[in-house]
Design an enzyme around this catalytic site. Structure first.
Site, PDB file in Angstrom:
ATOM      1  N   SER A  78       5.955  -9.614   5.407  1.00 25.84           N
ATOM      2  CA  SER A  78       4.997 -10.055   6.429  1.00 25.84           C
ATOM      3  C   SER A  78       3.699  -9.282   6.462  1.00 25.84           C
ATOM      4  O   SER A  78       2.781  -9.648   7.209  1.00 25.84           O
ATOM      5  CB  SER A  78       5.648 -10.022   7.814  1.00 25.84           C
ATOM      6  OG  SER A  78       6.536 -11.115   7.956  1.00 25.84           O
ATOM      7  N   THR A 217       3.567  -5.008  10.464  1.00 25.47           N
ATOM      8  CA  THR A 217       4.862  -4.671   9.889  1.00 25.47           C
ATOM      9  C   THR A 217       5.246  -5.702   8.825  1.00 25.47           C
ATOM     10  O   THR A 217       4.680  -6.789   8.745  1.00 25.47           O
ATOM     11  CB  THR A 217       5.963  -4.653  10.960  1.00 25.47           C
ATOM     12  OG1 THR A 217       5.964  -5.924  11.633  1.00 25.47           O
ATOM     13  CG2 THR A 217       5.755  -3.529  11.956  1.00 25.47           C
ATOM     14  N   GLY A 218       6.249  -5.337   8.036  1.00 26.16           N
ATOM     15  CA  GLY A 218       6.834  -6.257   7.071  1.00 26.16           C
ATOM     16  C   GLY A 218       8.258  -5.835   6.781  1.00 26.16           C
ATOM     17  O   GLY A 218       8.581  -4.638   6.856  1.00 26.16           O
TER      18      GLY A 218
END
Length: 272
Positions: A78, A217-218
């Site tokens: 993401s 974030t991811g």
């Protein structure tokens, strides 16, 4: 004979041009790498393995924990919502920040995604289906062209326009993340000022009297272990500090450590 010599001379000239281009590309990324092994204590306390990069733009220094891992490419997951937002707005795939993406009523992985959302709401909720829709609107050819133009990671998106950042083939390293984010923070990417300002606005994570944090974030679970990211930049007055954290996600609880871990590292390095 003369023609043959001329052909060889031309080939040699083209080779020199190509080599010069490669050298210039390397020089453009020839910032100083400064290792900070002492930051490993923070990772150890949190019980995770990973890397952290802080790019001091003014001094052209990358302050790095685990330099070898910082060069390894992983699925961006993401964190790709940042370039996806830029591309969507610039191409008109997203009308503006007020456009509402309608929920289609189908079950989602997260209940929070089961509602209509604007782009700002979607990036904060990390709504994957919304961003998959944006990518489909952009289209495979246009998306591939933009990813290549941005020199984003390995620049490979394959044939599935709504999957490539989740499970490949697109990959990017922590060092490459900070270089990309430095250009975004400095407004040096090939987008309109309106587009860049919009993405600056929707990535604003925190603002105090002394600094701003823009971040995303991811989390990719396409590999074992999974990979968790927190990337962005800190703005302190005129100073910019792009950063990128990635860690191994061995259990779901590790994902909750990304932001507090990175914040501790930013604090240790005197940025927040």
């Amino acid at each position: 004979m003369k023609t043959s010599v001329m052909r060889r001379a031309r080939r040699f000239s083209l080779l020199l041009t190509a080599l010069a281009g490669m050298l210039l590309s390397q020089l453009s990324q020839a910032e100083q790498i400064e290792a900070h092994p002492e930051l490993g204590a923070v990772f150890k306390t949190m019980g995770v393995t990973g890397t952290f990069v802080l790019f001091d733009v003014a001094n052209d220094v990358q302050r790095v924990y685990s330099p070898s891992r910082a060069q390894v490419r992983y699925f961006p997951a993401s964190t790709f919502k940042i370039p996806n937002s830029l591309i969507g707005l610039e191409t008109g795939a997203v009308k503006d920040l007020n456009e509402v993406f309608r929920y289609d009523g189908k079950p989602r992985m997260l209940k929070a995604w089961e509602q209509d959302m604007t782009l700002a709401e979607a990036i904060r909720a990390s709504n994957v289906p919304v961003y998959q829709e944006i990518a489909r609107r952009v289209g495979l050819h246009s998306m591939a062209s933009w990813v290549d133009k941005l020199d984003y990671g390995n620049r490979q998106i394959g044939k599935m326009v709504d999957q490539f950042w989740l499970g490949g083939p697109l990959k990017i390293s922590a060092l490459e993340q900070t270089r990309f984010l430095a250009k975004l923070a400095q407004k040096k990417l090939p987008f309109s000022e309106q587009t860049i300002d919009a993405v600056h606005a929707i990535t604003l994570h925190e603002q105090t009297e002394t600094y701003q944090i823009h971040a995303k974030t991811g989390w990719s679970n396409a590999t074992k272990p999974g990979i968790g990211w927190w990337v962005g930049w800190v703005k302190r007055g005129d100073q910019l500090y792009p950063f990128a954290l990635n860690i191994d996600i061995r259990r779901d609880e590790d994902a909750a450590l990304r932001v507090p871990l990175a914040r501790q590292l930013l604090s240790r390095l005197g940025v927040i």
